[in-house]
Design a protein around this motif. Structure first.
Motif, PDB file in Angstrom:
ATOM      1  N   THR A 152       0.818  -1.221   0.000  1.00  0.00           N
ATOM      2  CA  THR A 152       0.000   0.000   0.000  1.00  0.00           C
ATOM      3  C   THR A 152       0.847   1.264   0.000  1.00  0.00           C
ATOM      4  O   THR A 152       0.323   2.366   0.139  1.00  0.00           O
ATOM      5  CB  THR A 152      -0.910   0.036   1.252  1.00  0.00           C
ATOM      6  N   GLN A 182      -2.596   3.765   3.892  1.00  0.00           N
ATOM      7  CA  GLN A 182      -3.383   2.684   4.484  1.00  0.00           C
ATOM      8  C   GLN A 182      -2.828   2.211   5.831  1.00  0.00           C
ATOM      9  O   GLN A 182      -3.574   2.008   6.774  1.00  0.00           O
ATOM     10  CB  GLN A 182      -3.424   1.514   3.485  1.00  0.00           C
ATOM     11  N   HIS A 184      -0.717  -0.597   6.081  1.00  0.00           N
ATOM     12  CA  HIS A 184      -0.218  -1.973   5.910  1.00  0.00           C
ATOM     13  C   HIS A 184       1.222  -1.997   5.409  1.00  0.00           C
ATOM     14  O   HIS A 184       2.090  -2.657   5.971  1.00  0.00           O
ATOM     15  CB  HIS A 184      -1.148  -2.684   4.928  1.00  0.00           C
ATOM     16  N   LEU A 217      -1.363  -1.170  -4.116  1.00  0.00           N
ATOM     17  CA  LEU A 217      -2.653  -1.392  -3.459  1.00  0.00           C
ATOM     18  C   LEU A 217      -3.242  -0.049  -3.043  1.00  0.00           C
ATOM     19  O   LEU A 217      -2.528   0.834  -2.553  1.00  0.00           O
ATOM     20  CB  LEU A 217      -2.476  -2.286  -2.225  1.00  0.00           C
ATOM     21  N   GLN A 220      -7.837   1.188   0.190  1.00  0.00           N
ATOM     22  CA  GLN A 220      -8.713   0.113   0.677  1.00  0.00           C
ATOM     23  C   GLN A 220      -7.969  -1.217   0.820  1.00  0.00           C
ATOM     24  O   GLN A 220      -8.514  -2.189   1.332  1.00  0.00           O
ATOM     25  CB  GLN A 220      -9.889  -0.085  -0.283  1.00  0.00           C
ATOM     26  N   GLY A 221      -6.728  -1.255   0.305  1.00  0.00           N
ATOM     27  CA  GLY A 221      -5.953  -2.487   0.412  1.00  0.00           C
ATOM     28  C   GLY A 221      -6.135  -3.447  -0.729  1.00  0.00           C
ATOM     29  O   GLY A 221      -5.801  -4.636  -0.633  1.00  0.00           O
ATOM     30  N   PHE A 222      -6.667  -2.946  -1.855  1.00  0.00           N
ATOM     31  CA  PHE A 222      -6.871  -3.799  -3.024  1.00  0.00           C
ATOM     32  C   PHE A 222      -6.059  -3.286  -4.203  1.00  0.00           C
ATOM     33  O   PHE A 222      -5.854  -2.075  -4.349  1.00  0.00           O
ATOM     34  CB  PHE A 222      -8.358  -3.822  -3.425  1.00  0.00           C
ATOM     35  N   GLY A 223      -5.589  -4.223  -5.045  1.00  0.00           N
ATOM     36  CA  GLY A 223      -4.901  -3.828  -6.261  1.00  0.00           C
ATOM     37  C   GLY A 223      -5.226  -4.758  -7.404  1.00  0.00           C
ATOM     38  O   GLY A 223      -5.374  -5.977  -7.196  1.00  0.00           O
ATOM     39  N   ILE A 228      -0.283  -4.872  -9.904  1.00  0.00           N
ATOM     40  CA  ILE A 228       0.699  -5.693  -9.173  1.00  0.00           C
ATOM     41  C   ILE A 228       1.828  -6.101 -10.119  1.00  0.00           C
ATOM     42  O   ILE A 228       3.021  -5.996  -9.790  1.00  0.00           O
ATOM     43  CB  ILE A 228       0.059  -6.986  -8.595  1.00  0.00           C
ATOM     44  N   SER A 246       3.079  -9.118   0.574  1.00  0.00           N
ATOM     45  CA  SER A 246       2.139  -9.405   1.663  1.00  0.00           C
ATOM     46  C   SER A 246       0.726  -9.168   1.143  1.00  0.00           C
ATOM     47  O   SER A 246       0.006  -8.299   1.630  1.00  0.00           O
ATOM     48  CB  SER A 246       2.435  -8.509   2.867  1.00  0.00           C
ATOM     49  N   LEU A 247       0.355  -9.911   0.166  1.00  0.00           N
ATOM     50  CA  LEU A 247      -0.939  -9.747  -0.492  1.00  0.00           C
ATOM     51  C   LEU A 247      -1.322 -11.078  -1.135  1.00  0.00           C
ATOM     52  O   LEU A 247      -0.482 -11.978  -1.274  1.00  0.00           O
ATOM     53  CB  LEU A 247      -0.853  -8.631  -1.547  1.00  0.00           C
ATOM     54  N   SER A 348       0.517 -11.503   6.280  1.00  0.00           N
ATOM     55  CA  SER A 348       1.181 -10.288   5.767  1.00  0.00           C
ATOM     56  C   SER A 348       2.349  -9.899   6.651  1.00  0.00           C
ATOM     57  O   SER A 348       3.342  -9.356   6.178  1.00  0.00           O
ATOM     58  CB  SER A 348       0.206  -9.108   5.758  1.00  0.00           C
TER      59      SER A 348
END
Lengths: 568, 70
Positions: A152, A182, A184, A217, A220-223, A228, A246-247, A348
């Motif tokens: 992130t 984020q 993370h 990411l 929101q922690g999404f990618g 990626i 860590s995903l 993670s």
């Protein structure tokens, strides 16, 4: 012609030697023993029972006649204090058995054992669990190794101030900065390379490693798979030697392709197993090309949230917050424009322990594939299983095996150098064998006796360590890097003294060959770091002095030849 | 698309949301999820994502458009 044949044979043997896998036995590491240090006085660290008040602090300080202060404002909750005392022994005796005092240690003693002065280190059970202090006590701290945190983003929070942090890049549309929005990614980066021994906060596994932030990411922690994959490609192009992922999620061909390309470039790719708490490892952790990491808690058992199954290669501390202080504590952004020290749990959090450990091994000059093998082979466990893979990460054991491997290479190289020059000089067999034995022992130490039941003494340490590491044993860690020691000075001095006499000439010639082997090995692997010299100059220094030492050895072998022939 | 199941807050990393469907399978949720619906039976409306995330709580990833108790 004979010289060419010998050189060819030596070259082939050395090449084969470096292609060998790490098969050697694990070297023993000293057990921490808490006794008063030799120094009479200095800074004393006192850990009071949690909840101790300033009045308690004052009363304890009065007992040992010093003004105790909290190590850091943030450490007050942990009741960790320090103060200068005139006598360690007297202070420790005065506090022994005191109901408010949990632990008393000298700062000097802790530093000698590799323990840092970061006040919240005591809450980092994870660093103890993987044997990280063993790395910090030496030079193996990840220097020169770029670790990409593909996550992130990473923000330079207060306890990353002293960490080497590149600018990085963002692959999230609409986000231009690689800063963390984020929490993370910064937490993950902290586990890898939190600024360590800075009297602040917490520690990281490989504090001298360089972090490359790659934001893939969103907040929101999404990618997306495309972000990626682009981030992984970027990390490789920017010179990352380790990539931390860590995903996870489902299989993605584009991510797989990017990881394959990274592996082809010799990059170590570490990925989380997932947090489903069920059998079935997520991607990319399940890929053959990644080191898949499951998570353990403070008791060493698999954390309840950790995914497990085929694809798990190794287990590492990921935390278990059901237990007090059971999470992984690092410094990260708090989402309100500030920062905090937060306990997270998850695979993670386990993954960056392995990435950091890989960075430590790479900084010791170990090639990436060998580093991966060493990490998995030294993991603690009884064979592969789907919970822990090959076992639980143990950096101390990995470094022990690394040191053994280096010593083995040097040992063989020293002997080969000696055999070569004595063969060329056509000396008698006795001189050849003595010179070779001395050269091997000087270059690699009698390392294979490290696991023998020898008494714990300085003499034993000198026996099992290479000659060039002796200052580290006798004076203290780091002293072996004095440039004049890492030179041909000693072979020259010994060559013109002991080398002048027949009975001791083999000793002098062997020493010259052994020192030459160690210097050449150091130049090739980056394991010798002479003080004050930048890397490029250090390599030249080691190579030139290695060559000079070989010339000394050749001269001595030539002198032996003349003496032997003259005597006939 | 819509899914019906039990919403769960999972304490991993900074925290993640999971929807447990009737057959025991799970979805990882990304986006705004009302915290007060934790452990409640809900209907989630959203889109399946092609990618990965930090939650890794199992199953497909869903970008949440709305969450309603049912």
């Amino acid at each position: 012609m004979r010289a060419i044949k010998i050189l060819s044979a030596v070259g082939l043997t050395v090449a084969a030697m470096f292609a060998l896998g790490p098969e050697a036995a694990e070297r023993r590491l000293p057990e921490p023993v808490m006794e008063p240090p030799e120094a009479s006085g200095g800074v004393l660290v006192v850990d009071l029972v949690d909840g101790s008040t300033p009045a308690d602090l004052e009363s304890i300080g009065a007992l040992i006649e010093t003004d105790l202060e909290w190590v850091h404002p943030l450490a007050e909750d942990e009741a960790l204090a320090s103060g200068e005392v005139a006598s360690y022994a007297a202070a420790m005796a005065a506090l022994a058995g005191h109901p408010l005092v949990e632990v008393v240690e000298s700062e000097v003693m802790l530093e000698a054992l590799g323990y840092p002065n970061d006040p919240m280190f005591e809450r980092q059970w994870n660093m103890q669990a993987i044997g990280a202090p063993a790395a910090w006590s030496g030079s193996a701290r990840g220097a020169g190794v770029v670790v990409a945190v593909v996550d992130t983003g990473v923000t330079r929070v207060e306890d990353l101030e002293g960490t080497s942090l590149l600018e990085g890049a963002s692959f999230v549309p609409g986000v231009t900065s690689a800063a963390d929005d984020q929490g993370h990614g910064t937490h993950v980066a902290g586990t890898i390379a939190q600024t360590t021994n800075n009297g602040l906060g917490v520690t990281g596994v490989a504090p001298d490693a360089t972090i490359l932030p790659v934001k893939v990411l969103s907040a929101q922690g999404f990618g997306s798979s495309a972000w990626i994959a682009a981030g992984i490609d970027y990390a490789v192009d920017e010179g990352a030697s380790v990539i931390n992922l860590s995903l996870g999620g489902g299989y993605s061909a584009v991510i797989h392709t990017a990881i394959k390309k990274a592996r082809a470039q010799g990059v170590v790719v570490v990925a989380a197993a997932g947090n489903s708490g069920r059998r079935g490892v997520g991607y990319p952790g399940a890929l053959e090309e990644t080191i898949g990491v499951s998570a353990i808690g403070p008791d060493g058992s698999l954390a309840p949230y950790s995914s497990y199954g085929k694809g798990v290669d190794i287990a590492a501390p990921g935390g278990d917050k059901r237990r007090p202080n059971g999470g992984i504590l690092q410094n990260t952004v708090d989402g309100r424009g500030g920062h905090h020290y937060a306990e997270y749990q998850g695979t993670s959090m386990a993954t960056p322990h392995v990435a950091g450990a890989a960075a430590v091994l790479l900084s010791e000059g170990i090639p990436s594939e060998a580093a991966e093998r060493i990490l998995l082979r030294t993991a603690e466990g009884a064979g592969w299983n789907e919970q822990y893979g090959n076992g639980t990460l143990n950096l101390a054991s990995a470094l022990g095996l690394t040191a053994t491997q280096h010593n083995l290479y040097r040992f063989l190289l020293g002997g080969l150098f000696a055999l070569l020059i004595t063969q060329l000089a056509d000396t008698r067999v006795g001189f050849r064998l003595t010179t070779s034995a001395v050269a091997s022992s000087v270059a690699g130490g009698v390392f294979f006796l490290a696991s023998a039941p020898l008494p714990e003494s300085v003499l034993t340490q000198l026996l099992i360590h290479p000659l060039l590491e002796w200052p580290g044993v006798v004076i203290g860690p780091g002293w072996m890097h004095f440039p004049l020691w890492l030179s041909a000075a000693l072979p020259v001095g010994i060559g013109f003294t002991l080398g002048a006499f027949g009975p001791t000439r083999a000793l002098a010639a062997g020493l010259a060959c052994g020192v030459a082997a160690h210097l050449f090995h150091g130049a090739a692997t980056g394991t010798l770091e002479p003080w004050w010299l930048p890397t490029a100059m250090a390599t030249s220094w080691l190579a030139v002095n290695g060559a000079l030492a070989i010339v000394i050895g050749m001269g001595l072998a030539g002198a032996q030849h003349i003496e032997e022939r003259g005597g006939e | 698309m819509t899914w019906t199941g039990v919403l769960q807050r999972v304490d991993v990393g900074p925290g993640a949301w999971r929807l447990v469907l009737g057959d025991g399978s799970t979805l990882g949720l990304y986006g705004a999820v009302p915290a007060e619906l934790n452990e409640k039976r809900v209907v989630v409306r959203g889109q399946v994502l092609d990618g990965v995330g930090i939650g890794m709580v199992g199953g497909a990833l869903v970008q949440v458009e709305s969450v309603e108790a049912c």
